[in-house]
Structures are given as C-alpha cells and as structure tokens.
Scaffold this motif. Structure first.
Motif, PDB file in Angstrom:
ATOM      1  N   ARG A 149       0.828  -1.211   0.000  1.00  0.00           N
ATOM      2  CA  ARG A 149       0.000   0.000   0.000  1.00  0.00           C
ATOM      3  C   ARG A 149       0.860   1.259   0.000  1.00  0.00           C
ATOM      4  NH1 ARG A 149      -5.003   0.058   4.024  1.00  0.00           N
ATOM      5  NH2 ARG A 149      -5.334   1.949   2.781  1.00  0.00           N
ATOM      6  N   ALA A 150       1.962   1.227   0.742  1.00  0.00           N
ATOM      7  CA  ALA A 150       2.841   2.392   0.791  1.00  0.00           C
ATOM      8  C   ALA A 150       3.443   2.681  -0.579  1.00  0.00           C
ATOM      9  CB  ALA A 150       3.950   2.174   1.822  1.00  0.00           C
ATOM     10  N   GLU A 151       3.849   1.629  -1.299  1.00  0.00           N
ATOM     11  CA  GLU A 151       4.444   1.852  -2.620  1.00  0.00           C
ATOM     12  C   GLU A 151       3.378   2.276  -3.631  1.00  0.00           C
ATOM     13  OE1 GLU A 151       7.638   0.042  -5.736  1.00  0.00           O
ATOM     14  OE2 GLU A 151       7.805  -0.112  -3.567  1.00  0.00           O
ATOM     15  N   ILE A 152       2.186   1.692  -3.556  1.00  0.00           N
ATOM     16  CA  ILE A 152       1.088   2.140  -4.414  1.00  0.00           C
ATOM     17  C   ILE A 152       0.811   3.615  -4.170  1.00  0.00           C
ATOM     18  CG2 ILE A 152      -1.392   1.943  -4.859  1.00  0.00           C
ATOM     19  CD1 ILE A 152      -1.119  -1.052  -4.186  1.00  0.00           C
ATOM     20  N   SER A 153       0.793   4.000  -2.903  1.00  0.00           N
ATOM     21  CA  SER A 153       0.528   5.388  -2.542  1.00  0.00           C
ATOM     22  C   SER A 153       1.584   6.323  -3.120  1.00  0.00           C
ATOM     23  CB  SER A 153       0.469   5.519  -1.017  1.00  0.00           C
ATOM     24  OG  SER A 153       0.205   6.857  -0.643  1.00  0.00           O
ATOM     25  N   ALA A 154       2.846   5.913  -3.051  1.00  0.00           N
ATOM     26  CA  ALA A 154       3.922   6.743  -3.586  1.00  0.00           C
ATOM     27  C   ALA A 154       3.796   6.904  -5.099  1.00  0.00           C
ATOM     28  CB  ALA A 154       5.276   6.140  -3.226  1.00  0.00           C
ATOM     29  N   LEU A 155       3.481   5.821  -5.793  1.00  0.00           N
ATOM     30  CA  LEU A 155       3.276   5.902  -7.240  1.00  0.00           C
ATOM     31  C   LEU A 155       2.022   6.706  -7.562  1.00  0.00           C
ATOM     32  CD1 LEU A 155       4.110   2.176  -8.110  1.00  0.00           C
ATOM     33  CD2 LEU A 155       5.495   4.174  -8.704  1.00  0.00           C
ATOM     34  N   GLY A 156       0.972   6.515  -6.751  1.00  0.00           N
ATOM     35  CA  GLY A 156      -0.261   7.269  -6.966  1.00  0.00           C
ATOM     36  C   GLY A 156      -0.068   8.756  -6.774  1.00  0.00           C
ATOM     37  N   ALA A 157       0.791   9.130  -5.829  1.00  0.00           N
ATOM     38  CA  ALA A 157       1.089  10.549  -5.630  1.00  0.00           C
ATOM     39  C   ALA A 157       1.738  11.139  -6.876  1.00  0.00           C
ATOM     40  CB  ALA A 157       2.002  10.727  -4.422  1.00  0.00           C
ATOM     41  N   CYS A 158       2.572  10.351  -7.536  1.00  0.00           N
ATOM     42  CA  CYS A 158       3.168  10.791  -8.805  1.00  0.00           C
ATOM     43  C   CYS A 158       2.093  10.939  -9.874  1.00  0.00           C
ATOM     44  CB  CYS A 158       4.234   9.806  -9.265  1.00  0.00           C
ATOM     45  SG  CYS A 158       5.642   9.658  -8.157  1.00  0.00           S
ATOM     46  N   ALA A 159       1.106  10.032  -9.850  1.00  0.00           N
ATOM     47  CA  ALA A 159       0.001  10.124 -10.816  1.00  0.00           C
ATOM     48  C   ALA A 159      -0.793  11.398 -10.617  1.00  0.00           C
ATOM     49  CB  ALA A 159      -0.905   8.901 -10.686  1.00  0.00           C
ATOM     50  N   LEU A 160      -0.999  11.801  -9.365  1.00  0.00           N
ATOM     51  CA  LEU A 160      -1.729  13.036  -9.098  1.00  0.00           C
ATOM     52  C   LEU A 160      -1.010  14.246  -9.684  1.00  0.00           C
ATOM     53  CD1 LEU A 160      -3.100  12.881  -5.440  1.00  0.00           C
ATOM     54  CD2 LEU A 160      -4.399  13.068  -7.565  1.00  0.00           C
ATOM     55  N   LYS A 161       0.315  14.196  -9.708  1.00  0.00           N
ATOM     56  CA  LYS A 161       1.075  15.323 -10.240  1.00  0.00           C
ATOM     57  C   LYS A 161       0.833  15.510 -11.732  1.00  0.00           C
ATOM     58  CE  LYS A 161       4.752  15.144  -6.784  1.00  0.00           C
ATOM     59  NZ  LYS A 161       6.204  14.930  -6.543  1.00  0.00           N
ATOM     60  N   ASP A 162       0.346  14.460 -12.395  1.00  0.00           N
ATOM     61  CA  ASP A 162       0.030  14.599 -13.818  1.00  0.00           C
ATOM     62  C   ASP A 162      -0.990  15.706 -14.047  1.00  0.00           C
ATOM     63  OD1 ASP A 162       1.731  12.718 -14.798  1.00  0.00           O
ATOM     64  OD2 ASP A 162       0.243  11.120 -14.920  1.00  0.00           O
ATOM     65  N   TYR A 163      -1.889  15.894 -13.081  1.00  0.00           N
ATOM     66  CA  TYR A 163      -2.897  16.944 -13.231  1.00  0.00           C
ATOM     67  C   TYR A 163      -2.251  18.318 -13.389  1.00  0.00           C
ATOM     68  CZ  TYR A 163      -6.544  13.652 -11.771  1.00  0.00           C
ATOM     69  OH  TYR A 163      -7.406  12.604 -11.686  1.00  0.00           O
ATOM     70  N   GLU A 164      -1.087  18.492 -12.790  1.00  0.00           N
ATOM     71  CA  GLU A 164      -0.437  19.788 -12.861  1.00  0.00           C
ATOM     72  C   GLU A 164       0.060  20.108 -14.272  1.00  0.00           C
ATOM     73  OE1 GLU A 164      -0.742  21.775 -10.366  1.00  0.00           O
ATOM     74  OE2 GLU A 164      -1.754  20.123  -9.333  1.00  0.00           O
ATOM     75  N   TYR A 165       0.303  19.046 -15.082  1.00  0.00           N
ATOM     76  CA  TYR A 165       0.677  19.296 -16.474  1.00  0.00           C
ATOM     77  C   TYR A 165      -0.439  20.051 -17.192  1.00  0.00           C
ATOM     78  CZ  TYR A 165       4.565  15.988 -16.082  1.00  0.00           C
ATOM     79  OH  TYR A 165       5.715  15.351 -15.721  1.00  0.00           O
ATOM     80  N   VAL A 166      -1.671  19.697 -16.847  1.00  0.00           N
ATOM     81  CA  VAL A 166      -2.813  20.335 -17.492  1.00  0.00           C
ATOM     82  C   VAL A 166      -3.105  21.677 -16.849  1.00  0.00           C
ATOM     83  CG1 VAL A 166      -5.255  20.114 -18.038  1.00  0.00           C
ATOM     84  CG2 VAL A 166      -3.775  18.118 -18.154  1.00  0.00           C
ATOM     85  N   ARG A 167      -3.016  21.741 -15.529  1.00  0.00           N
ATOM     86  CA  ARG A 167      -3.334  22.985 -14.825  1.00  0.00           C
ATOM     87  C   ARG A 167      -2.374  24.111 -15.230  1.00  0.00           C
ATOM     88  NH1 ARG A 167      -6.305  22.803  -9.998  1.00  0.00           N
ATOM     89  NH2 ARG A 167      -6.973  20.745  -9.338  1.00  0.00           N
ATOM     90  N   THR A 168      -1.092  23.805 -15.285  1.00  0.00           N
ATOM     91  CA  THR A 168      -0.090  24.839 -15.516  1.00  0.00           C
ATOM     92  C   THR A 168       0.416  24.865 -16.952  1.00  0.00           C
ATOM     93  OG1 THR A 168       1.688  23.358 -14.836  1.00  0.00           O
ATOM     94  CG2 THR A 168       0.658  24.684 -13.114  1.00  0.00           C
ATOM     95  N   GLU A 169      -0.037  23.899 -17.772  1.00  0.00           N
ATOM     96  CA  GLU A 169       0.366  23.818 -19.175  1.00  0.00           C
ATOM     97  C   GLU A 169       1.889  23.763 -19.319  1.00  0.00           C
ATOM     98  OE1 GLU A 169      -3.496  26.170 -21.022  1.00  0.00           O
ATOM     99  OE2 GLU A 169      -1.489  27.005 -21.259  1.00  0.00           O
ATOM    100  N   LEU A 170       2.490  22.924 -18.485  1.00  0.00           N
ATOM    101  CA  LEU A 170       3.930  22.741 -18.591  1.00  0.00           C
ATOM    102  C   LEU A 170       4.267  21.989 -19.868  1.00  0.00           C
ATOM    103  CD1 LEU A 170       4.797  21.707 -14.928  1.00  0.00           C
ATOM    104  CD2 LEU A 170       5.173  23.923 -16.003  1.00  0.00           C
TER     105      LEU A 170
END
Length: 355
Positions: A149-170
C-alpha cells in the motif's frame, strides 16, 4: 527520493514464477469482476447496464489485452530494479508511458470503446508495487500488505502530479529523451513516440474533469491514498458476506454495493453530476444498512442444517432481487459506477493474493 540500495532477488528464476502468479491472479480478478452478476448499471452476464456501446464479449477481448499488459508491468519492474539509483517519479514515468502504449492497444482491440482503462491504471500500480518489492527482498520472503500500500501510494502521488501538467500547461517531456527509455524494446519506444499529446489524453479523463470542478479526483486520488476502500471496505465486506452464507458471486455483489455507496466514483459523478450522485449514494447506503442489520440479526449458529440452507437461499435471492431493481434504476438514470467496479476487481485480486 532514491530507494535502491541493494538488489537481492534480481534473476530470471525469481522473475518468471512471480510474473505468472501475478498475471494469473490479476487476469482472474478482472474476469471475476466482469462475471459478477447482476451489477447495477454495469456490463454483466445479464445485460449491458447503462452502456449502449459495450457488451460482455468486448470486455473479454479487453481482458486478454490486459493479461498481456500485466506481464509487461512485472517485466518493467524487473528492468527498473537493475538501477542502482532511482525514484518513484522515474518509476511512474516509465510505468505511465508503458500504460499509454497498452491503452492504445486496448482501445484498438475494443474498437475504440473504453472498457477497462481504469483497470489498466489500477492494476499497473498494484502489480508494479508488488513486483518491485518482491525483487528487493529474499525469494522466500512474503511482501506485506502495508508495504504494498505504501508503494502504491507513492506511485499514486506521482500520478496526481500529472494533473499539474494540465493545470499549468507545462511543456511535456520528450519520451525518447528520458533515461529509462533505454531499457525499452525498440518497438515500444516507437509506439510511445507516435502517441498524441499526453495533456490532450489526460484532459479527456473523467477524474481530471471532476477535480478541476473542485470535486472527486477519482482513480488517481484513490491510488495516492493506497486504495483505502479496497482494504478497509471491500475486503471486509467480502469476508462478511461469506459469513452470511453467500456464494462468491453474491459476496462480490455485496462488496460492490458498499463501494458504490461510499467512494468518490468519477464515472458516477460524470454521468449524474456530483449532487445527484451523492444523493443516490446516500439512499443506497441507507438501504444497505437495513439489509446488513437484517443479515446480522439472523444468526445461523445452532440451527438445523436444513434451516441454514433455506435461510441462505432466502438471503441470496433477496440480495439478487434488490440488485436487479437497482440495476433498472441505474439504467434509467444512465448511472454507471465504473470506478467502483475497478476497486472491486482489486479487492478480488487481494482476496486471492492473501489466501
């Protein structure tokens, strides 16, 4: 955050049996979720739920694609484990691009219909986490659920950062310039290079649409939290239902209903709107609480075998009738709890993984 300091189990003798076990369990869970019937608003063995463009055969074809993909996820974890220094962000980048390639394969097999994109995402994180942890410890050691669960959570946190690509148009990083791509077969490298804009693909997801509205983020938030509903709701409900005398099919229905009533399902919110979806969930929760109280009050201990069997049949038929009525309601409202179905599949996987 570097986390590779030792390589204990990096050999083909360790890879092949682990790959077979994880692929077989994951594929069986995907098929078991599909065949769980009846289900409200979802494709099952009785009808197509709220989906005019989907059917069981389409899902079966998709499941075969997922089976092949699952094997590549385990192999990617093995390849990444060779690195002496790496981060969760780098691991997720590799996993994300592999997933995008296979998402394209999945859509090709299902004539462009999104049957199991959510399962592709969820199982990629789960299988990668288990495989990665397995390759970092002795062959005879069992990977514990908290570590998974801890490793899934760490990878999932990286997945959440994908949203910032759209929010900030990086600017999007070029896939072929990333260090990890050197480990990829040339065919996969070319397919990844041919994919369209990652931002454009991400913007089509229901989870992002809901998140930008300020509501549920869906699958990525569930992953970043380590899938609490799987471990703290669905798995206990599976166990509880079996104690009621339910079959595996009815136990899975019972767990699915609990998930539908509780989790932030971006598919449900997308189709109904958040306010209507939450009202539906609250109403379902009240009905389930009444059923649960009834089942818990009807003890089977000490009853004659014939009475026990009769009561179990009555309970199961009551549940099936309830879900059939609920299915018609969901179809009428065009509701489809796809996110709940994905998490049910994960619960089935972990039920068998921990057996």
């Amino acid at each position: 955050m570097s986390r590779r300091e030792s390589q204990i189990n990096l050999n083909w003798a360790a890879l092949l049996p682990l790959k077979k076990r994880l692929v077989d369990l994951a594929y069986a869970a995907v098929v078991a979720e599909l065949e769980t019937s009846p289900k409200p608003g979802l494709v099952d063995l009785y009808n197509n739920g709220s989906h005019l463009d989907m059917n069981v055969d389409l899902f079966r074809r998709g499941a075969l694609v997922l089976r092949e993909f699952f094997g590549h996820v385990v192999e990617l974890a093995f390849a990444r484990a060779q690195s002496t220094s790496r981060s969760y962000a780098e691991d997720f980048t590799a996993l994300r691009w592999l997933g995008r390639v296979w998402e394209r394969r999945l859509l090709g097999e299902t004539a462009g219909v999104n049957t199991q994109k959510g399962m592709l995402f969820a199982f990629s994180l789960v299988l990668y986490a288990i495989a990665d942890l397995s390759f970092r410890q002795p062959a005879d050691a069992e990977v514990e659920i908290p570590a998974i669960r801890a490793e899934i959570s760490a990878l999932g946190a990286c997945a959440l950062k994908d949203y910032e690509y759209v929010r900030t148009e990086l600017a999007e990083e070029p896939v072929l310039d990333l260090p990890w791509t050197k480990e990829m077969p040339e065919k996969i490298r070319k397919q990844a290079a041919e994919l369209g804009s990652f931002q454009q693909q991400l913007q089509r997801g229901h989870g992002l649409q809901q998140r930008l509205k300020g509501s549920a983020g869906g699958a990525r938030e569930a992953a970043a939290a380590g899938y609490p509903a799987v471990f703290e709701l669905a798995l206990p409900r599976l166990k509880e239902a079996l104690s009621f005398g339910f079959s595996q099919n009815s136990a899975r229905i019972w767990a699915l209903l609990a998930l539908i009533s509780e989790i932030s399902d971006s598919n449900l919110y997308h189709r109904l709107g958040e306010a209507e979806a939450r009202a539906l969930q609250a109403d379902l929760g009240i009905k389930l609480a009444k059923l649960r109280a009834l089942y818990q009050s009807e003890g089977l201990a000490g009853e004659p075998l014939g009475t026990v069997r009769r009561l179990r049949r009555v309970r199961e038929q009551q549940l099936i009738d309830f879900v059939r009525d609920l299915d018609q309601e969901f179809i009428a409202r065009n509701a489809s709890p796809g996110g709940s179905a994905d998490q049910l599949a994960l619960a089935i996987f972990f039920q068998d993984y921990c057996a």
